[in-house]
Design a protein around this motif. Structure first.
Motif, short mmCIF file in Angstrom:
data_model
loop_
_atom_site.label_atom_id
_atom_site.label_comp_id
_atom_site.label_asym_id
_atom_site.label_seq_id
_atom_site.Cartn_x
_atom_site.Cartn_y
_atom_site.Cartn_z
N UNK A 257 0.82 -1.21 0.00
CA UNK A 257 0.00 0.00 0.00
C UNK A 257 0.86 1.27 0.00
N UNK A 258 1.86 1.28 0.85
CA UNK A 258 2.70 2.48 0.95
C UNK A 258 3.63 2.62 -0.26
N UNK A 259 4.11 1.50 -0.80
CA UNK A 259 4.95 1.58 -1.99
C UNK A 259 4.13 2.02 -3.20
N UNK A 260 2.89 1.52 -3.30
CA UNK A 260 2.02 1.95 -4.39
C UNK A 260 1.73 3.45 -4.28
N UNK A 261 1.42 3.93 -3.08
CA UNK A 261 1.15 5.36 -2.90
C UNK A 261 2.40 6.19 -3.21
N UNK A 262 3.56 5.67 -2.83
CA UNK A 262 4.83 6.34 -3.10
C UNK A 262 5.05 6.47 -4.61
N UNK A 263 4.81 5.39 -5.35
CA UNK A 263 4.97 5.43 -6.80
C UNK A 263 3.93 6.35 -7.45
N UNK A 264 2.74 6.36 -6.92
CA UNK A 264 1.69 7.21 -7.50
C UNK A 264 2.01 8.69 -7.37
N UNK A 265 2.76 9.06 -6.33
CA UNK A 265 3.15 10.47 -6.20
C UNK A 265 4.44 10.80 -6.94
N UNK A 266 4.96 9.83 -7.72
CA UNK A 266 6.14 10.08 -8.53
C UNK A 266 7.43 9.54 -7.97
N UNK A 267 7.36 8.80 -6.85
CA UNK A 267 8.56 8.24 -6.25
C UNK A 267 9.24 7.23 -7.16
N UNK A 268 10.54 7.09 -6.98
CA UNK A 268 11.38 6.24 -7.82
C UNK A 268 11.99 5.14 -6.96
N UNK A 269 12.08 3.94 -7.50
CA UNK A 269 12.77 2.83 -6.85
C UNK A 269 14.12 2.64 -7.52
N UNK A 270 15.18 2.62 -6.72
CA UNK A 270 16.53 2.33 -7.23
C UNK A 270 16.84 0.90 -6.85
N UNK A 271 16.81 0.02 -7.82
CA UNK A 271 16.95 -1.40 -7.61
C UNK A 271 18.43 -1.79 -7.58
N UNK A 272 18.92 -2.17 -6.39
CA UNK A 272 20.30 -2.62 -6.27
C UNK A 272 20.44 -4.06 -6.71
N UNK A 273 20.42 -4.25 -8.01
CA UNK A 273 20.30 -5.59 -8.58
C UNK A 273 21.64 -6.32 -8.70
N UNK A 274 22.73 -5.58 -8.76
CA UNK A 274 24.05 -6.20 -8.97
C UNK A 274 24.72 -6.41 -7.61
N UNK A 275 24.97 -7.66 -7.22
CA UNK A 275 25.47 -7.91 -5.86
C UNK A 275 26.91 -7.44 -5.67
N UNK A 276 27.17 -6.81 -4.53
CA UNK A 276 28.53 -6.38 -4.20
C UNK A 276 29.02 -7.00 -2.89
N UNK A 277 28.13 -7.63 -2.14
CA UNK A 277 28.50 -8.15 -0.81
C UNK A 277 28.86 -9.62 -0.83
N UNK A 278 28.77 -10.26 -1.98
CA UNK A 278 29.10 -11.68 -2.10
C UNK A 278 29.81 -11.87 -3.44
N UNK A 279 31.12 -11.96 -3.39
CA UNK A 279 31.92 -12.00 -4.62
C UNK A 279 31.61 -13.24 -5.45
N UNK A 280 31.38 -14.38 -4.81
CA UNK A 280 31.09 -15.59 -5.56
C UNK A 280 29.79 -15.43 -6.36
N UNK A 281 28.78 -14.84 -5.73
CA UNK A 281 27.53 -14.62 -6.45
C UNK A 281 27.72 -13.61 -7.58
N UNK A 282 28.48 -12.56 -7.31
CA UNK A 282 28.75 -11.56 -8.34
C UNK A 282 29.37 -12.20 -9.57
N UNK A 283 30.40 -13.01 -9.37
CA UNK A 283 31.12 -13.61 -10.50
C UNK A 283 30.29 -14.64 -11.25
#
Length: 344
Positions: A257-283
Motif C-alpha cells: 500500500x505504501x509503496x504503491x502510494x509512493x509510486x503514484x506520487x512520482x517516487x522512484x525505486x533504485x533497484x540494487x540488482x548487482x550484488x557487491x556483498x558476495x563476490x562468488x555470487x557476483x562472478x
C-alpha cells in the motif's frame, strides 16, 4: 510521471581505488548514465563513511593512526557550537565544504567536469545519513552523539548543509542533481540498542535534511543495503528509495500500500540488482540471470498489488551497495553488469 527516464544507472559511491584518477578512469570504461563521484575509503581513513563529512562539526578529533574519530566534550565545545550556528544563521555554505583531503574523488570529478565544458542531464552526490552519522559518531566516552539533543540538532543541520554545498558544486555541470543519504543503520532500528528511536523521529529527522536539499532543487534518495520498514521510508518526503534488490528485494514488496502510494506520487525505486556483498555470487551472474531475477521481482511486486507500469517506468538500477570492499577487477564486473540493466 518520474522526472528520471526509466532504467538509468548510478552507483552508491565507494570504490576500491587508491587515487581519484584510477577510479574515474574505471568509470570512463563503463560509464554510468547518472555519474556519481567516487568515495575512496582505502585512500584514507578520512574518506570513511562518518569521517568524510565531519569537517565543520564542533569538537571533532581525528586519530588517523588509530583510525578513530570522536567529539571531544570539554570546555571548548560550547564555543565551537556557537561558531557552527553562526555559520548556519549567516548561510555561509562554504563553511560546510568537503575538502579534497576528505573527498579526493569529488574534487577530481569536479575538475574533470569543468575541463569537459558541458552540462550533463544528471549528476549524483552522496552524504552519510543523519541516523547512521549521529549514532555512529561518539564522544570521548564512546557515547553516541545522537542521544545528546543539542548535538543531534547539529547533526541534522550540518549534514543538510553538507548536501547543500555538494548541490551547489554540482549544479553548474548538470540539469538535475541527485543527493543520496546513505543510511545502513536504519536496518538496525527497532533492536534493543535503538529502541528509543520512534517512527516519528525517523520521518521528522529525514525530512529535515531532505528539505534543505529539496529547496536547492535536488532530488533526494536514501540508500540502505539491509532490511527495514520500507513503508516508513516511503512515508517521508523522499524521491528515490535505493534498496538491495538482490538480497532483500522481496522484503520491499511487503509494504504494497505504501509503496504503491509512493509510486503514484512520482517516487522512484533504485533497484540494487548487482550484488557487491558476495563476490562468488557476483562472478556467477550474467546479464541474462540478472534480467530473470529482475523480472521475478517485478512479478513479486505486481502480485502484491503494485502497478506494473509504475514499477517499470519509475525505476533505476544500482549495485546492491558500495564497491569499496571489492577488488578493482570485481568492480569492473559490477559496472559491466550494471550497464547491461539499461536493456532490461
Amino acid at each position: 510521471m518520474s522526472v528520471l527516464p526509466a532504467h538509468q544507472t548510478t552507483m552508491m559511491g565507494s570504490m576500491p581505488h587508491l587515487t581519484p584518477k584510477e577510479a574515474l578512469q574505471a568509470l570512463e570504461q563503463v560509464p554510468l548514465t547518472i555519474p556519481a563521484w567516487p568515495q575512496l575509503p582505502r585512500r584514507s581513513f578520512k574518506e570513511a563513511m562518518i569521517p568524510q563529512y565531519t569537517e565543520a562539526f564542533p569538537g571533532i578529533r581525528v586519530n588517523e593512526v588509530a583510525k578513530r574519530i570522536w567529539v571531544q566534550v570539554d570546555d571548548n565545545l560550547p564555543n565551537a557550537m556557537v561558531e557552527f550556528y553562526e555559520h548556519l544563521v549567516a548561510e555561509r555554505v562554504d563553511a560546510f565544504a568537503i575538502s579534497e583531503e576528505y573527498a579526493a574523488g569529488l574534487h577530481g570529478m569536479l575538475r574533470q567536469l569543468a575541463a569537459a565544458n558541458m552540462k550533463l542531464p544528471f549528476l549524483k552526490g552522496q552524504v552519510t545519513g543523519p541516523f547512521t552519522f549521529g549514532l555512529g559518531l561518539a564522544d570521548q566516552e564512546r557515547r553516541s552523539v545522537w542521544f545528546d539533543e543539542q548535538y543531534r540538532d547539529i547533526v541534522l543541520k550540518g549534514l543538510g548543509m553538507k548536501a547543500l554545498w555538494q548541490i551547489q558544486q554540482l549544479q553548474p555541470y548538470t540539469e538535475q542533481v541527485l543527493i543520496f543519504f546513505d543510511e545502513p543503520v536504519l536496518a538496525a532500528l527497532g533492536t534493543a540498542a535503538y529502541m528509543t528511536i520512534q517512527d516519528d523521529d525517523v520521518i521528522n529527522g529525514l525530512n529535515e535534511v531532505f528539505e534543505i536539499a529539496h529547496n536547492a532543487g535536488a532530488l533526494v534518495g536514501v540508500h540502505c543495503c539491509g532490511n527495514l520498514d520500507w513503508g516508513l521510508l516511503a512515508s517521508t518526503k523522499i524521491d528515490i528509495i535505493a534498496f538491495d534488490a538482490y538480497f532483500y528485494g522481496t522484503r520491499v514488496a511487503l509494504y504494497p500500500d505504501k509503496i504503491q502510494a509512493y509510486l503514484e506520487r512520482g517516487g522512484i525505486l533504485a533497484s540494487g540488482l548487482v550484488p557487491t556483498c558476495d563476490v562468488e555470487k557476483l562472478r556467477a551472474e550474467t546479464p541474462d540471470s540478472l534480467k530473470a531475477k529482475h523480472e521475478s521481482l517485478i512479478q513479486e511486486f505486481v502480485g502484491k498489488g503494485i502497478a506494473e507500469n509504475l514499477l517499470r517506468e519509475q525505476l533505476l538500477f544500482t549495485p546492491s551497495c558500495g564497491m569499496g570492499t571489492l577488488s578493482e577487477s570485481d568492480t569492473a564486473i559490477v559496472l559491466k553488469l550494471l550497464a547491461a540493466t539499461q536493456t532490461f
